[in-house]
Enzyme design. Structure first.
Site, PDB file in Angstrom:
ATOM      1  N   CYS A 383      13.112  15.522 -19.117  1.00 51.17           N
ATOM      2  CA  CYS A 383      13.725  14.231 -19.439  1.00 51.17           C
ATOM      3  C   CYS A 383      12.797  13.439 -20.367  1.00 51.17           C
ATOM      4  O   CYS A 383      12.686  13.776 -21.540  1.00 51.17           O
ATOM      5  CB  CYS A 383      14.056  13.475 -18.154  1.00 51.17           C
ATOM      6  SG  CYS A 383      15.234  12.117 -18.405  1.00 51.17           S
ATOM      7  N   HIS A 523      17.458  17.461 -15.498  1.00 51.65           N
ATOM      8  CA  HIS A 523      16.528  17.571 -14.368  1.00 51.65           C
ATOM      9  C   HIS A 523      16.785  18.877 -13.603  1.00 51.65           C
ATOM     10  O   HIS A 523      17.535  18.895 -12.618  1.00 51.65           O
ATOM     11  CB  HIS A 523      16.684  16.377 -13.426  1.00 51.65           C
ATOM     12  CG  HIS A 523      16.143  15.106 -13.969  1.00 51.65           C
ATOM     13  ND1 HIS A 523      14.831  14.711 -13.771  1.00 51.65           N
ATOM     14  CD2 HIS A 523      16.722  14.139 -14.727  1.00 51.65           C
ATOM     15  CE1 HIS A 523      14.633  13.553 -14.379  1.00 51.65           C
ATOM     16  NE2 HIS A 523      15.765  13.178 -14.963  1.00 51.65           N
ATOM     17  N   GLU A 525      14.957  20.412 -11.563  1.00 54.39           N
ATOM     18  CA  GLU A 525      14.391  20.419 -10.209  1.00 54.39           C
ATOM     19  C   GLU A 525      15.435  20.113  -9.139  1.00 54.39           C
ATOM     20  O   GLU A 525      15.273  20.510  -7.977  1.00 54.39           O
ATOM     21  CB  GLU A 525      13.236  19.420 -10.107  1.00 54.39           C
ATOM     22  CG  GLU A 525      13.604  17.950 -10.227  1.00 54.39           C
ATOM     23  CD  GLU A 525      13.582  17.421 -11.643  1.00 54.39           C
ATOM     24  OE1 GLU A 525      13.397  16.195 -11.815  1.00 54.39           O
ATOM     25  OE2 GLU A 525      13.755  18.224 -12.583  1.00 54.39           O
TER      26      GLU A 525
END
Length: 551
Positions: A383, A523, A525
């Site tokens: 990001c 993102h 994750e």
């Protein structure tokens, strides 16, 4: 019919109620049950989207674009069910809904009160989150109530679930209470009184705990468990010791060894096969028996509160499990780099700049990115970390010396990063924003799919397309993309409608060759689990392993 497990917490916060709830869900899922989870947050904010990470930790983004509590990240890491917007709600959302109904006249002139109107709305939200009455209804819904018993804020939630349990009847719901049994070093004793008082407080509002999860820094002896049982009116077999463990992924086995899943199934009158934790046992074994250690430098500004990067640190751990590596994460304050330079980064096998907001510490992050690029250290930017990689490359490789983001300098001469004003959301609807828009809920949010350029590093990781979750307002300015590409930067994925940059990388050969340099606007994750490590983090950690062999 959906059955409910209501999870409350007592004595103090931060005992790991979310981990305990997720671990119980994993146990029930391992018995073949279809499980979902909900988090009820007592704060008045509509969602945590505008809350400081120092106040609330990480904001987890669901597939459908909801900004939610970080516990939903734990839920997705422990069970296979995907969380959605309806799996997390707050006092703010409840009151907002009740007030709208009152304004529309739905209460037919009645006086709107906490009981029954607010409590009924809470029950409706719980049923909606569990999918009650739909084809997707869960067999068991585990409902975690945020806050600590005794807080004023959580009283309407506790009253609502008390009423709900009464309506559901015996065998269709149960209450699990997580509490603290502190060890007093000066006395050399575990003290059960805080737990006794916490359960008593729960009984005062009409809730009798069926199962106690007692947190301590060690296993609680049977004598103390018997004492807790006697004064809490809970069967001794339902007083469970939950000691500190080296990994959260060991908690399901800790609970299963004390028959928590059997107790829950008995309380809910569920007839299921025994729990199969072989998958969790394999993951924990890999975690405890690494072949190597990999050091990763995470450069950010929230380094004093690691909860801000919870999903990210867990994603790296997952990649470590699947590469037989112990991941050591060193949190580097980007403002320290601004003061002292980048020499401290030479000890790391890889460098990572995570997402974030605001101007503070940005130049230190850019210095770290330049260090990784020029010294051929594997780099992952997420990001903001991707946007800063674009700024760094523009300044030092593309001749755009004044390159900046309008987030940091609204009057930037060369705004290679700017505010996006229009895009297509995850449902195919056009979203529009301006600098005057509200901060809450106004970012590009949720899962979006885009094609990946063949022959790129990104293609070797993702294949033909990538679907990941977003949470950001600013984008790479398309006006400068051609110049960046001419200077050697490769854009390996773009949104199909707007052509917005999703992934950048440096090529493996040529003047700007780099062994592994990737920036992503999304993102990744948020979709990593210990069962299936995320391919991007796997590739990154493997590059770090290769780098450690070169150091």
């Amino acid at each position: 019919m959906t059955k409910f497990v209501f999870v409350t917490g007592g004595v103090v916060s931060s005992l790991g109620k979310g981990i305990a709830a997720a671990s119980m869900a994993a146990l029930l899922e391992s018995r073949g049950l279809r499980v979902t989870m909900l988090k009820l947050d007592p704060y008045i904010n509509v969602d945590p989207g505008t809350m400081s990470p120092f106040q609330h930790g990480e904001v987890f983004v669901t597939e459908d674009g909801a900004e939610t509590d970080l516990d939903l990240g734990h839920y997705e890491r422990f069970v296979t069910a995907k969380m959605r917007r309806t799996n997390n709600f707050t006092t703010g959302q409840i009151y907002e809904s009740v007030i709208r109904k009152e304004r529309r006249g739905e209460y037919l002139g009645r006086t709107v009160q906490v009981i029954p109107h607010v409590t009924n709305e809470i029950q409706h939200f719980i049923e909606r989150g569990a999918g009650v009455g739909s084809e997707d209804a869960a067999q068991v819904a585990i409902v975690e109530i945020g806050g600590t018993v005794g807080d004023i804020e959580s009283l309407p939630f506790l009253e609502a679930v008390r009423q709900m349990s009464l309506k559901l009847g015996r065998g269709n719901s149960c209450f699990v209470h997580l509490t603290l049994v502190p060890f007093i070093p000066s006395a050399g004793e575990l003290k059960t009184k805080p737990t006794q008082h916490s359960v008593q407080k729960l009984r005062e509002i009409g809730i009798q705990a069926d199962l106690l999860l007692c947190r301590a820094d060690r296993y609680i002896p049977d004598e103390e468990r018997a004492k807790i049982s006697l004064f809490s009116n809970v069967l001794i077999d339902s007083v469970v010791s939950v000691p500190d463990v080296s990994s959260i992924y060991k908690v399901p086995r800790v609970l299963q060894e004390q028959h928590v899943d059997t107790v829950l199934c008995d309380l809910l009158r569920l007839d299921t096969p025994p729990a199969d934790l072989s998958l969790w046992d394999r993951l924990v074994w890999s975690l405890d028996h690494p072949d190597r250690t990999v050091r990763i430098g995470m450069v950010g500004k929230y380094v004093d509160l690691t909860e801000s990067y919870k999903s990210l640190t867990e994603a790296l751990t997952h990649a470590g499990i699947h590469t037989q590596s112990r991941i050591e994460i060193d949190y580097v304050d980007s403002e320290q780099i601004e003061r002292e330079g980048t020499e401290m980064l030479s000890a790391f096998d890889a460098i990572l700049v995570p997402g974030g907001f605001g101007k503070r510490g940005v130049e230190g992050k850019i210095q770290a990115i330049r260090f990784a690029r020029e010294h051929h250290v594997p780099y992952l930017g997420i990001c903001l970390g991707m946007q800063l990689a674009v700024i760094e490359y523009a300044r030092h490789c593309a001749g755009l010396e004044a390159a900046n983001s309008t987030e940091f300098d609204p009057a930037a001469v060369q705004p290679v990063i700017g505010l996006i004003t229009e895009w297509i959301d995850h449902e195919g609807q056009i979203e529009q924003r301006s600098e005057d828009s509200d901060l809450g809920g106004t970012m590009r949010l949720g899962a979006q799919r885009c094609p990946v350029e063949p022959g790129t590093l990104a293609a070797s990781i993702y294949g033909e397309s990538v679907t990941e979750r977003h949470r950001h307002r600013y984008e790479v300015n398309n006006h400068y993309v051609a110049r960046l590409e001419a200077a050697g930067l490769r854009v390996s994925a773009r949104t199909p409608t707007e052509g917005l940059t999703e992934i950048i990388e440096l090529p493996a050969v040529g003047p700007q060759a780099h062994p592994w340099f990737v920036g992503v606007q999304f993102h990744p994750e948020f979709t990593s689990t210990p069962r299936d490590a995320h391919p991007l983090f796997l590739s990154y950690v493997r590059a770090a392993i290769a780098q450690s062999g070169r150091l």
